[in-house]
Design an enzyme around this catalytic site. Sequence first.
Site: not given
Length: 410
Positions: A176, A218, A220, A251, A254, A278, A286, A288, A318
């Site tokens: 990433w 990955e 985003k 993800d 993302h 993820h 994003d 998390d 993640d």
Amino acid sequence: MRKEVYEIYKQHGIDIESVLSTLKKTKISLHCWQLDDVNGFENKGALTGGIQTTGNYLGKANDFQELTSDLEFALKYIPGAKKINIHANYQSDNVVERKDIGPEQYKSWVEFAKKNNLGLDFNPTIFSSPMLVDNMSLSSPIKQVRDYWIEHCINSLKVTEYFGKELGQKSLMNIWIPDGLKDVPADRMAPRARLKDSLDKILAGYKYDKDVMDVSVESKVFGIGMESYTTGSHEFYMNYSIKNGLLCLLDTGHFHPTENVADKISSMLLFNDRLAFHVSRPVRWDSDHVLKLNDDLQDVADELVKCDALERAYIGLDYFDASINRVAALIIGARNMEKALLKALLTPWKELSEAQDSLDHTKVLALQEELKTLPWGEVWEEYCSREGVKSESEWFKDCLLYEEEVLLRR
């Protein structure tokens, strides 16, 4: 567990013993960076460029010994098969410049994994570095910058292969990058062409053993400092991965907030042998946040199960939250991932699919709602008991004691 619970699910064609067997062997890759706010062991400074963590809760792990101590504590309360996912900036032995890493920098991680019967996954760390110039790395217009990160990724391939060979189970290396532009780009093509060329050079730079490792890329949608343009978009990586035999990693944080990541899974499985994930919880973007057992997480678990893809997927977590007890955060999120998978495995997808194909949409809706009230919680308690893992109320008491005796004394 009550015998009645077996009978309730048997009426829908669900064998609880088979479900528990499948769940037990489904590996979840736990991200070590939840325990120290993604800082790693290279330096004690704050994160710069490409990533950030919010919060200042006490007890952050400061080195390899503290972080692995926290991991060992957390592992006791997370059932099922597990791996540990580490970033390159978590060098455990003889720290070197990031582009120069090799297996010798991660020998203690392998010893830790063997001791705890774990697999290891790996990620090049392409953020928080002076070599990330103007939010650009592998797509930078500066050749010296690109070459630095190409070398880092080539050596990351060697580390990942080392993990796979030493531990006897496949390891995933995920790439990433935070590359992008704050404002509307004058040229979208050139950075992506440079990224493609860099990835080509990485893959040509070391012929890794595909029997012991996989590589994923990955995407985003945007981030801080790259609000208007992301070089490594989903479309870019989806095409690149298929053309080059890599895995496309999804993800869940993302994508655009209105996108349903779970909806992408069935389409991608039709054209890919394997997928990687993820799993995080975005709040508006994003961010998390720690996983909750919410509809978004359940949708992902449902798709993996109904598509019979558990053996075709790398499931990694993640999220990183520094505003709460970090060890508790890791446990809560991992247990919720397991719960979502359990609920998905306890769902009679064949019965639902047959009703849909028979155009009996009323039955589909009625059954979907009925399933919400079935006693899956008793099955979860049985699973935890068999795995020697404490119940919901019990593990948290232990975690508070660990905070008092260990974390708050750091």
